[in-house]
Design a protein around this motif. Structure first.
Motif, PDB file in Angstrom:
ATOM      1  N   PHE A  99       0.812  -1.222   0.000  1.00  0.00           N
ATOM      2  CA  PHE A  99       0.000   0.000   0.000  1.00  0.00           C
ATOM      3  C   PHE A  99       0.851   1.279   0.000  1.00  0.00           C
ATOM      4  N   PRO A 100       1.981   1.316   0.755  1.00  0.00           N
ATOM      5  CA  PRO A 100       2.803   2.540   0.679  1.00  0.00           C
ATOM      6  C   PRO A 100       3.263   2.873  -0.734  1.00  0.00           C
ATOM      7  N   TYR A 101       3.447   1.864  -1.577  1.00  0.00           N
ATOM      8  CA  TYR A 101       3.867   2.137  -2.953  1.00  0.00           C
ATOM      9  C   TYR A 101       2.718   2.701  -3.782  1.00  0.00           C
ATOM     10  N   ALA A 102       1.505   2.293  -3.442  1.00  0.00           N
ATOM     11  CA  ALA A 102       0.344   2.907  -4.094  1.00  0.00           C
ATOM     12  C   ALA A 102       0.235   4.382  -3.714  1.00  0.00           C
ATOM     13  N   VAL A 103       0.479   4.680  -2.437  1.00  0.00           N
ATOM     14  CA  VAL A 103       0.476   6.083  -1.998  1.00  0.00           C
ATOM     15  C   VAL A 103       1.601   6.860  -2.684  1.00  0.00           C
ATOM     16  N   LEU A 104       2.763   6.218  -2.788  1.00  0.00           N
ATOM     17  CA  LEU A 104       3.896   6.875  -3.454  1.00  0.00           C
ATOM     18  C   LEU A 104       3.560   7.208  -4.898  1.00  0.00           C
ATOM     19  N   LEU A 105       2.835   6.304  -5.551  1.00  0.00           N
ATOM     20  CA  LEU A 105       2.426   6.541  -6.934  1.00  0.00           C
ATOM     21  C   LEU A 105       1.467   7.714  -7.023  1.00  0.00           C
ATOM     22  N   GLN A 106       0.607   7.859  -6.000  1.00  0.00           N
ATOM     23  CA  GLN A 106      -0.387   8.928  -6.004  1.00  0.00           C
ATOM     24  C   GLN A 106       0.253  10.290  -5.788  1.00  0.00           C
ATOM     25  N   VAL A 107       1.235  10.367  -4.890  1.00  0.00           N
ATOM     26  CA  VAL A 107       1.796  11.671  -4.526  1.00  0.00           C
ATOM     27  C   VAL A 107       2.905  12.113  -5.464  1.00  0.00           C
ATOM     28  N   THR A 108       3.377  11.237  -6.330  1.00  0.00           N
ATOM     29  CA  THR A 108       4.411  11.636  -7.288  1.00  0.00           C
ATOM     30  C   THR A 108       3.769  12.412  -8.433  1.00  0.00           C
ATOM     31  N   PRO A 109       4.183  13.647  -8.692  1.00  0.00           N
ATOM     32  CA  PRO A 109       3.565  14.432  -9.778  1.00  0.00           C
ATOM     33  C   PRO A 109       3.756  13.737 -11.120  1.00  0.00           C
ATOM     34  N   ILE A 110       2.670  13.640 -11.860  1.00  0.00           N
ATOM     35  CA  ILE A 110       2.736  12.935 -13.148  1.00  0.00           C
ATOM     36  C   ILE A 110       3.629  13.682 -14.138  1.00  0.00           C
ATOM     37  N   VAL A 111       3.729  15.019 -13.984  1.00  0.00           N
ATOM     38  CA  VAL A 111       4.581  15.778 -14.908  1.00  0.00           C
ATOM     39  C   VAL A 111       6.050  15.426 -14.712  1.00  0.00           C
ATOM     40  N   ALA A 112       6.386  14.874 -13.513  1.00  0.00           N
ATOM     41  CA  ALA A 112       7.786  14.528 -13.250  1.00  0.00           C
ATOM     42  C   ALA A 112       8.164  13.193 -13.890  1.00  0.00           C
ATOM     43  N   ILE A 113       7.214  12.286 -13.992  1.00  0.00           N
ATOM     44  CA  ILE A 113       7.547  10.962 -14.529  1.00  0.00           C
ATOM     45  C   ILE A 113       7.023  10.745 -15.946  1.00  0.00           C
ATOM     46  N   ALA A 114       6.154  11.649 -16.423  1.00  0.00           N
ATOM     47  CA  ALA A 114       5.593  11.487 -17.769  1.00  0.00           C
ATOM     48  C   ALA A 114       6.681  11.472 -18.854  1.00  0.00           C
ATOM     49  N   PRO A 115       7.713  12.341 -18.782  1.00  0.00           N
ATOM     50  CA  PRO A 115       8.746  12.260 -19.828  1.00  0.00           C
ATOM     51  C   PRO A 115       9.416  10.888 -19.892  1.00  0.00           C
ATOM     52  N   LEU A 116       9.632  10.241 -18.720  1.00  0.00           N
ATOM     53  CA  LEU A 116      10.240   8.913 -18.727  1.00  0.00           C
ATOM     54  C   LEU A 116       9.306   7.896 -19.379  1.00  0.00           C
ATOM     55  N   ILE A 117       8.026   7.976 -19.019  1.00  0.00           N
ATOM     56  CA  ILE A 117       7.056   7.031 -19.588  1.00  0.00           C
ATOM     57  C   ILE A 117       6.965   7.208 -21.099  1.00  0.00           C
ATOM     58  N   ILE A 118       6.985   8.467 -21.551  1.00  0.00           N
ATOM     59  CA  ILE A 118       6.889   8.730 -22.988  1.00  0.00           C
ATOM     60  C   ILE A 118       8.113   8.182 -23.721  1.00  0.00           C
ATOM     61  N   VAL A 119       9.277   8.222 -23.054  1.00  0.00           N
ATOM     62  CA  VAL A 119      10.499   7.666 -23.673  1.00  0.00           C
ATOM     63  C   VAL A 119      10.448   6.141 -23.668  1.00  0.00           C
ATOM     64  N   TRP A 120       9.996   5.557 -22.540  1.00  0.00           N
ATOM     65  CA  TRP A 120      10.003   4.088 -22.413  1.00  0.00           C
ATOM     66  C   TRP A 120       8.949   3.432 -23.295  1.00  0.00           C
ATOM     67  N   VAL A 121       7.759   4.055 -23.369  1.00  0.00           N
ATOM     68  CA  VAL A 121       6.672   3.466 -24.171  1.00  0.00           C
ATOM     69  C   VAL A 121       6.707   4.136 -25.550  1.00  0.00           C
TER      70      VAL A 121
END
Length: 265
Positions: A99-121
């Motif tokens: 559950f703490p990892y689900a919370v971590l996913l929620q509180v991490t700003p999507i703008v911070a990880i979106a560039p990585l996701i766009i590169v990976w996918v």
């Protein structure tokens, strides 16, 4: 429910918000005309309506892209959220560990990880769907988990006395108890899926064909085409309202016949 009470409820839920919106739009129109506000600063509602008509094809194509990403992300979040919630209620150890990892996913700003996701996918649409899914996932996990655990102690004792299997307890006791929480999570997740889709489009900033409303907002800002920018914002807002209304109707259909939260509406 009497006819008079039904009319009063309909007046409160639908007529009053529409009248208030008409009043505010009228004030907006009067202000822009009386103060001679240039359209490149604040366009009038009439200018926005004319832009919606003039750029109908362009804006509807962009709206379709945004709606497609929103719907795919919402469905993915619903399926993943329910599966994860089912896994959590199987064991307190599993919930405590993950559950703490689900919370971590929620509180991490999507703008911070979106560039990585766009590169990976590599696929642009799939990468935007992944970003929007991450934004919409947590409310379904949290609400469904709480719902599955919110079982009446007396009923739980009765099922235990009857030596019901774990599957029978899940199917006949936990899932019905969790449905109001699940639909509350869906209503939150629907709006977040739209927000996630728009934010992901902003971060991706891809041009060419197959672009959504966020890209049209960016382009309109660069070109100082403010009426089109407002028109795209209006479409996003109306889409969010439509998503919430559709999920509210789904909730009423699913719970209206038996749960007290919908019986008195």
């Amino acid at each position: 429910m009497s006819v008079a009470l039904h009319r009063s409820t309909a007046m409160q839920q639908y007529v009053l918000p529409v009248l208030l919106a008409a009043f505010l739009i009228g004030l907006w129109q009067l202000w822009t005309v009386a103060a001679q506000v240039p359209s490149y600063l604040v366009p009038s509602p009439v200018d926005i309506a004319k832009t919606l008509v003039a750029d109908f094809g362009l804006l509807m194509g962009a709206l379709w892209v945004t709606v497609k990403i929103t719907v795919l992300a919402f469905l993915s979040a619903a399926v993943l959220g329910v599966l994860i919630a089912f896994a959590f209620v199987q064991s307190r150890w599993i919930e405590a560990a993950f559950f703490p990892y689900a919370v971590l996913l929620q509180v991490t700003p999507i703008v911070a990880i979106a560039p990585l996701i766009i590169v990976w996918v590599k696929d642009p649409t799939a990468s935007l769907v992944v970003c929007a899914t991450l934004v919409a996932l947590f409310p379904i996990i949290s609400n469904t988990t709480v719902g599955l655990r919110s079982v009446h102690p007396g009923l739980a004792a009765y099922f235990q006395l009857q030596r019901a299997s774990r599957w029978q307890v899940l199917l006949r006791l936990r899932i019905p108890s969790a449905l109001p929480y699940f639909f509350a999570g869906l209503r939150i997740s629907g709006g977040l899926a739209l927000i996630g889709a728009v934010v992901a489009e902003f971060v991706a900033g891809t041009g060419g064909t197959g672009t959504g409303l966020a890209y049209q907002i960016l382009q309109s800002g660069y070109q100082l085409n403010i009426p089109r920018l407002f028109a795209a914002l209006v479409l996003i807002s109306l889409t969010g309202v439509a998503v919430f209304a559709a999920l509210a109707c789904l909730t009423r259909w699913a719970l209206g016949g038996w749960h007290e939260s919908e019986l008195n509406r």
